[in-house]
Design a protein around this motif. Structure first.
Motif, short mmCIF file in Angstrom:
data_model
loop_
_atom_site.label_atom_id
_atom_site.label_comp_id
_atom_site.label_asym_id
_atom_site.label_seq_id
_atom_site.Cartn_x
_atom_site.Cartn_y
_atom_site.Cartn_z
N LEU A 166 0.83 -1.20 0.00
CA LEU A 166 0.00 0.00 0.00
C LEU A 166 0.86 1.25 0.00
N ARG A 168 3.74 1.59 -1.34
CA ARG A 168 4.32 1.76 -2.67
C ARG A 168 3.36 2.42 -3.65
N GLN A 169 2.04 2.37 -3.37
CA GLN A 169 1.07 3.01 -4.25
C GLN A 169 1.00 4.52 -4.05
N ALA A 170 1.49 5.01 -2.92
CA ALA A 170 1.42 6.45 -2.62
C ALA A 170 2.37 7.22 -3.52
N THR A 171 1.85 8.33 -4.06
CA THR A 171 2.68 9.18 -4.93
C THR A 171 2.89 10.58 -4.37
N ASP A 196 -2.73 8.27 -4.79
CA ASP A 196 -1.98 7.36 -5.65
C ASP A 196 -1.78 8.01 -7.02
N ALA A 197 -1.31 7.25 -8.00
CA ALA A 197 -1.00 7.80 -9.32
C ALA A 197 -2.25 8.28 -10.04
N GLN A 198 -3.45 7.77 -9.67
CA GLN A 198 -4.71 8.20 -10.29
C GLN A 198 -5.41 9.28 -9.47
N LYS A 200 -6.37 9.17 -6.46
CA LYS A 200 -7.36 8.62 -5.55
C LYS A 200 -6.78 8.54 -4.15
N THR A 201 -7.60 8.86 -3.17
CA THR A 201 -7.15 8.85 -1.78
C THR A 201 -6.94 7.42 -1.29
N LEU A 202 -5.79 7.17 -0.69
CA LEU A 202 -5.46 5.85 -0.15
C LEU A 202 -5.91 5.76 1.30
#
Length: 414
Positions: A166, A168-171, A196-198, A200-202
């Motif tokens: 999870l 690793r998905q944070a940008t 994330d890259a789109q 969207k809130t993680l």
């Protein structure tokens, strides 16, 4: 030895019979019972490696059915923690694992008849931590005539932690502030979002800190001014009615002028065109234009919404000496009521009570099914007009004497 061997069979048979008799006696005195444990049994997780995170959903409670003597059940049900359910993750590494749930009972003897669930599949992931710079995003526009100054934040970076996949998905990390319709400066703590890259809130990450204080100065531009709206009314509502409330939306408007001095000279309030209330009896919903000085304009809508609440004045009235009718009198019987009249106190709108007559109120007692005798009955009052309530009847009960009539007497209606 020969004698012992010769009688061994007899000895064993006697022993078995003795044990059987003892077990039967104990069972009769303290019989076994099969029951579901009545209290919720929380599932305890122990032995988890601190460097790992549990990412799968596990049941919060476990259902257990036990067979135990009655005395043991009494002890188990007396305490909430007498039965425990434990999920031991000791020695597990990252990955997916299936582990049995251990049921622990602090009273014996017992037998586990059923447990639901009996095992759990868990996903363990390595714990990761990263640091991100913190950015500020502004959306929307402040109210007309206002401008935004330079925004500042107390922090420039934050740290996040959580499951490695999870994290690793944070940008990026940001703070989002909506400025739509804002008229005052902002100085408040705002939650931090991880995207994330789109964009969207993680969810499921630990953010340190979770919020940051943001300071955004908002100021009014020259030639603009906020003023309150005052509704001008003319006339009086109808007699028997009262004006409850007048609301206006928006209550504050922004005006502007090419010459800033013109708006500065305003008294802080702008009046509407007159609203006529003469002889009005019902609520009013309308839009009114504003009475503005020359060279002054309204920013946005040129009218305001006005809501006027009008209601009838509530009052009470006492009706004296209202005659009492008798309903449901059987054939061949007569009835007398003592006293023959009552006083009735009613309440309602003043215009309705002003027009009320004695014909609009019917007082009666119901003697259906009653035979010869004396009875204490409660009068019933029927109001033939709407919005009127009966507050009290004086007296609250009357004596009704039923006797045999010398001549047939028809039942009196309302």
């Amino acid at each position: 030895m020969r004698l012992f061997i010769k009688n061994l069979r007899t000895f064993l048979l006697a022993l078995v019979l003795g044990v059987s008799v003892w077990v039967s006696a104990v069972s009769a005195a303290d019989p076994n019972e099969v029951r579901a444990y009545p209290n919720p049994i929380p599932l305890e997780v122990i032995g988890q490696d601190p460097s790992l995170m549990l990412t799968s959903e596990i049941p919060s409670t476990v259902e257990v059915t036990l067979r135990a003597p009655h005395s043991v059940w009494e002890s188990l049900t007396a305490r909430e923690d007498a039965v425990r359910a434990v999920l031991d993750l000791s020695g597990l590494s990252a990955g997916q694992h299936t582990r049995a749930i251990q049921i622990m009972v602090d009273q014996r003897p017992y037998q586990i008849v059923l447990a639901n669930p009996t095992s759990v599949t868990v996903d363990l992931e390595s714990l990761d931590t990263q640091t991100f710079p913190l950015s500020l995003s502004l959306s929307g526009q402040p109210a007309a005539g206002y401008q935004v100054g330079e925004a500042t934040m107390d922090l420039t970076e934050i740290a996040i932690s959580g499951p490695e996949t999870l994290v690793r998905q944070a940008t990026r990390a940001r703070v989002l502030v909506n400025l739509d319709g804002v008229r005052e400066s902002i100085n408040d703590s705002v939650p931090i979002q991880i995207l994330d890259a789109q964009n969207k809130t993680l969810k499921g990450l630990t953010i340190n800190p979770e919020s940051v204080r943001v300071n955004i100065p908002i100021s009014q531009q020259g030639g603009f001014r906020d003023v309150a709206v005052k509704v001008i009314v003319q006339g009086q509502v109808a007699a028997g009615y009262r004006l409850e409330n007048i609301t206006v939306f928006p209550p504050v408007i922004t005006v502007s002028a090419s010459d800033p001095e013109l708006v500065n000279q305003l008294p802080g309030v702008v009046e509407t065109q007159p609203l006529n209330l003469e002889d009005r009896k019902e609520d009013i919903s309308t839009r009114l234009t504003l009475d503005l000085p020359p060279n002054i304009t309204v920013v946005g809508a040129q009218t305001v919404q006005v809501q006027v609440s009008i209601s009838a004045i509530q009052t009470s009235l006492t009706l004296l000496n209202q005659p009492i009718n008798v309903n449901g009198l059987s054939e061949g019987l007569s009835a007398q009521v003592f006293p023959p009249t009552v006083d009735v106190i009613i309440s309602g709108p003043l215009p309705v009570l002003d027009k009320l007559t004695s014909k609009d109120i019917v007082v009666s007692v119901n003697v259906t099914g009653l035979d010869v005798g004396s009875y204490q009955l409660t009068p019933e009052v029927k109001v033939l007009v709407g919005n009127v309530l009966v507050e009290s009847i004086l007296p609250g009960t009357v004596e009704t004497v039923i006797a045999v009539s010398s001549t047939p007497t028809p039942s009196l209606g309302p």
